[in-house]
Design a protein around this motif. Structure first.
Motif, PDB file in Angstrom:
ATOM      1  N   TRP A 174       0.937  -1.260   0.226  1.00  0.00           N
ATOM      2  CA  TRP A 174      -0.050  -0.141  -0.179  1.00  0.00           C
ATOM      3  C   TRP A 174       0.723   1.315  -0.167  1.00  0.00           C
ATOM      4  O   TRP A 174       0.259   2.361  -0.362  1.00  0.00           O
ATOM      5  CB  TRP A 174      -0.956   0.041   1.145  1.00  0.00           C
ATOM      6  N   VAL A 175       2.102   1.233   0.745  1.00  0.00           N
ATOM      7  CA  VAL A 175       3.009   2.340   0.504  1.00  0.00           C
ATOM      8  C   VAL A 175       3.547   2.405  -0.694  1.00  0.00           C
ATOM      9  O   VAL A 175       4.708   2.119  -0.735  1.00  0.00           O
ATOM     10  CB  VAL A 175       3.890   2.496   1.734  1.00  0.00           C
ATOM     11  N   TYR A 178       1.009   6.741  -2.902  1.00  0.00           N
ATOM     12  CA  TYR A 178       0.915   7.040  -1.470  1.00  0.00           C
ATOM     13  C   TYR A 178       1.803   7.964  -1.017  1.00  0.00           C
ATOM     14  O   TYR A 178       1.043   9.117  -0.481  1.00  0.00           O
ATOM     15  CB  TYR A 178       1.104   5.616  -0.918  1.00  0.00           C
ATOM     16  N   THR A 190      -0.037  11.760  -0.643  1.00  0.00           N
ATOM     17  CA  THR A 190      -0.062  12.495   0.611  1.00  0.00           C
ATOM     18  C   THR A 190       0.405  13.980   0.968  1.00  0.00           C
ATOM     19  O   THR A 190      -0.288  14.942   1.438  1.00  0.00           O
ATOM     20  CB  THR A 190       0.469  11.443   1.728  1.00  0.00           C
ATOM     21  N   ALA A 214      -6.118   8.504   2.854  1.00  0.00           N
ATOM     22  CA  ALA A 214      -5.443   7.294   2.715  1.00  0.00           C
ATOM     23  C   ALA A 214      -4.674   6.764   3.814  1.00  0.00           C
ATOM     24  O   ALA A 214      -4.991   5.247   4.043  1.00  0.00           O
ATOM     25  CB  ALA A 214      -4.433   7.556   1.287  1.00  0.00           C
ATOM     26  N   PHE A 251      -6.423   3.266   4.681  1.00  0.00           N
ATOM     27  CA  PHE A 251      -5.731   1.916   4.517  1.00  0.00           C
ATOM     28  C   PHE A 251      -5.467   1.229   6.056  1.00  0.00           C
ATOM     29  O   PHE A 251      -5.393  -0.032   6.227  1.00  0.00           O
ATOM     30  CB  PHE A 251      -4.289   2.106   3.912  1.00  0.00           C
ATOM     31  N   SER A 283     -10.542  -1.113  -0.277  1.00  0.00           N
ATOM     32  CA  SER A 283      -9.180  -1.720  -0.369  1.00  0.00           C
ATOM     33  C   SER A 283      -9.098  -3.305   0.076  1.00  0.00           C
ATOM     34  O   SER A 283      -8.031  -3.618  -0.135  1.00  0.00           O
ATOM     35  CB  SER A 283      -8.222  -0.753   0.698  1.00  0.00           C
ATOM     36  N   CYS A 293       1.523   1.249   7.672  1.00  0.00           N
ATOM     37  CA  CYS A 293       0.968   2.178   6.516  1.00  0.00           C
ATOM     38  C   CYS A 293       0.909   3.584   7.554  1.00  0.00           C
ATOM     39  O   CYS A 293       1.087   4.716   6.729  1.00  0.00           O
ATOM     40  CB  CYS A 293      -0.254   1.849   6.014  1.00  0.00           C
ATOM     41  N   ALA A 309       3.234   7.196   6.452  1.00  0.00           N
ATOM     42  CA  ALA A 309       2.681   8.437   6.002  1.00  0.00           C
ATOM     43  C   ALA A 309       3.216   9.754   6.719  1.00  0.00           C
ATOM     44  O   ALA A 309       3.090  10.889   6.125  1.00  0.00           O
ATOM     45  CB  ALA A 309       1.185   8.474   6.139  1.00  0.00           C
ATOM     46  N   SER A 350       4.831  -1.474  -5.112  1.00  0.00           N
ATOM     47  CA  SER A 350       3.545  -1.325  -5.508  1.00  0.00           C
ATOM     48  C   SER A 350       3.359  -2.240  -6.929  1.00  0.00           C
ATOM     49  O   SER A 350       2.499  -2.843  -7.190  1.00  0.00           O
ATOM     50  CB  SER A 350       2.974   0.039  -5.597  1.00  0.00           C
TER      51      SER A 350
END
Length: 503
Positions: A22-23, A27, A31, A47, A51, A211, A241, A245, A307
């Motif tokens: 997911w990262v 992402y 962000t 997000a 997530f 998701s 996750c 961020a 990803s």
């Protein structure tokens, strides 16, 4: 071994690869961009929390039934309950979402390298796509998982090293002050207008629930050694996750607190030039020393790779196992399936790399395909795991009516005007914008249709209100041959013969 790693992936490796899935490039770049935009700000950064909650909810409710039944892919329970034909239809939105996801993150990397390093975007797209396809072809889940570990560590270290240099740059004001005070632009904390609350909630639920029905998520869960380990991986990767961020949030805040006229970037600002999507690499390039910014760009590339390989492995696994093996060639050997998986990854990866050159339309199509996964696939997965006696008729009706309802809401990226004007629908710059949470409404509508049509069709056939000759999906035949496990064990103990037909 290639799809679920022989269900023996190391716990730490599983945790890193689940987080890295997911990262990705979208992402960390997205962000930072949302925090920077004056019309958005931190309160619109959904997000990370979305997530994280998605992974926690997945661990609480979806992991145990999926992992304890030893499924190989997310599509297995759908084909088991509704048949191969419905499973093949549900494969389409998942396939489109993965291909557009792969293309979008390759396009993001290409644009970054072109702006910062002067490398032509098509060259970085080709090199990156070739590298991802090659190592994913060679090692399957293991190569993806172990490269994810390296990529995530590199991403984390590189971004955190850049943060202090950006914070202390002479062109940057204190982010604690600009969080709540207007300085170079509106405070980067942001605000949610009352009329946009429905849309904010809709987007948030879309991230949290939408998701879950992705093969990239279940591929990691199904590779764990036990359901308990799979649940812990899901919980902790949600925390991962959220933590990953933080650097992007800080970089976005720095960008919103910077006088760009004091940097070599000059005026107008990235926002006024329409380059806010590139704000993270801009901060690395213009506010950090060159030897530091190169490491930061490496972090972006690592995020993209982590990803991209997940999306490629996901679509190859679904096609080889659920389409080729279960529909096209039911007697295929393990070797046939493996080579089909590799060939499909090569084809889909090449197609995604080609689409990456059309970056302006790719992002819109990726979001739309993700909405279809949320509206169509999530209700189907909920039904097969948690709602008993749903059948093929309900599933087919859910797909058809759910897709139609989503289409009637309109889609600006495809220039489709809305037929249904939900409450709050308004015209903005000549484009209709739906402020009502219509994505979540469509998902709930699809769920209700699946349950209603399933129970109605079973009732009509069971009561002979409809002739069983019209039961083209054979739901009554399946019911008559089904013997509950607890009754089977009881009859075995008593030594009695099983009846030919058991309702």
């Amino acid at each position: 071994m290639a799809i679920v790693g022989d269900r023996n992936i190391n716990f730490l490796v599983g945790l890193f690869t689940a987080t890295a899935t997911w990262v990705g490039g979208a992402y960390i770049n997205g962000t930072a961009e949302i925090v920077y935009l004056p019309t958005r700000g931190l309160l619109w950064v959904q997000a990370p929390v979305g997530f994280a909650l998605s992974l926690v909810i997945g661990g609480l409710f979806f992991v145990k039934p999926m992992r304890s039944r030893n499924y190989v892919t997310m599509m297995d329970p759908l084909q088991e309950t509704y048949g191969n034909m419905i499973g093949s239809l549900l494969f389409i939105p998942s396939l489109i979402a993965d291909i557009f996801w792969f293309a979008a993150i390759l396009a993001s990397l290409g644009a970054t390298m072109q702006v910062i390093l002067g490398i032509r975007s098509y060259l970085s797209i080709i090199i990156s796509a070739s590298a991802v396809i090659l190592y994913t072809l060679l090692g399957g889940l293991y190569s993806v998982a172990y490269t994810d570990v390296v990529q995530l560590l590199f991403l984390m270290l590189s971004l955190w090293i850049c943060i202090p240099f950006a914070l202390i740059h002479s062109a940057t004001e204190s982010i604690s002050y600009t969080a709540t005070h207007y300085f170079y632009q509106a405070p980067w904390i942001g605000k949610i207008e009352k009329e946009y609350l429905g849309r904010w909630l809709d987007d948030f639920l879309y991230l949290v629930l939408g998701s879950i029905p992705f093969q990239t998520y279940f591929q990691r869960i199904l590779s764990a050694a036990s359901p308990r380990q799979a649940s812990f991986i899901s919980y902790l990767s949600g925390l991962g996750c959220l933590l990953m961020a933080i650097p992007s949030v800080l970089i976005g805040a720095v960008a919103a607190s910077t006088d760009w006229n004091q940097t070599s970037y000059g005026l107008p600002s990235p926002l006024e030039r329409g380059e806010s999507a590139m704000i993270l690499p801009f901060v690395l390039h213009y506010l950090c020393p060159s030897y530091i910014s190169i490491g930061g760009l490496g972090a972006i590339a690592a995020a993209v790779m982590s990803s991209a390989d997940s999306a490629l492995l996901s679509v190859g696994s679904l096609f080889a196992h659920n389409i080729y093996r279960k529909i096209l060639r039911k007697k295929a050997t393990e070797k046939d399936v493996l080579w089909t998986m590799r060939a499909s990854m090569l084809v889909f990866g090449t197609a995604a790399a080609g689409l990456a050159f059309y970056s302006h339309s790719i992002y819109d199509l990726w979001f739309l395909s993700g909405e279809l996964v949320y509206a169509l696939l999530f209700p189907q997965l909920c039904c097969v795991l948690f709602i008993p006696h749903t059948n093929t008729y309900g599933s087919a009706a859910g797909i058809l009516l759910g897709f139609l309802l989503r289409l009637l809401a309109g889609e600006p990226s495809l220039k489709i005007p809305p037929v249904i004007h939900y409450p709050g629908c308004c015209l903005v710059d000549g484009v209709y914008v739906q402020l009502f949470p219509f994505k979540t409404f469509t998902m709930l509508f699809t769920l209700g249709i699946i349950v209603f049509v399933s129970y109605l069709s079973a009732f009509l056939f069971k009561r002979n209100l409809l002739s069983r000759r019209w039961d083209v999906c054979n739901i009554m035949k399946e019911n008559s041959l089904h013997i509950p496990l607890h009754q089977l064990e009881k009859q075995d103990l008593q030594g009695t013969a099983l009846p030919e037909n058991h309702d």
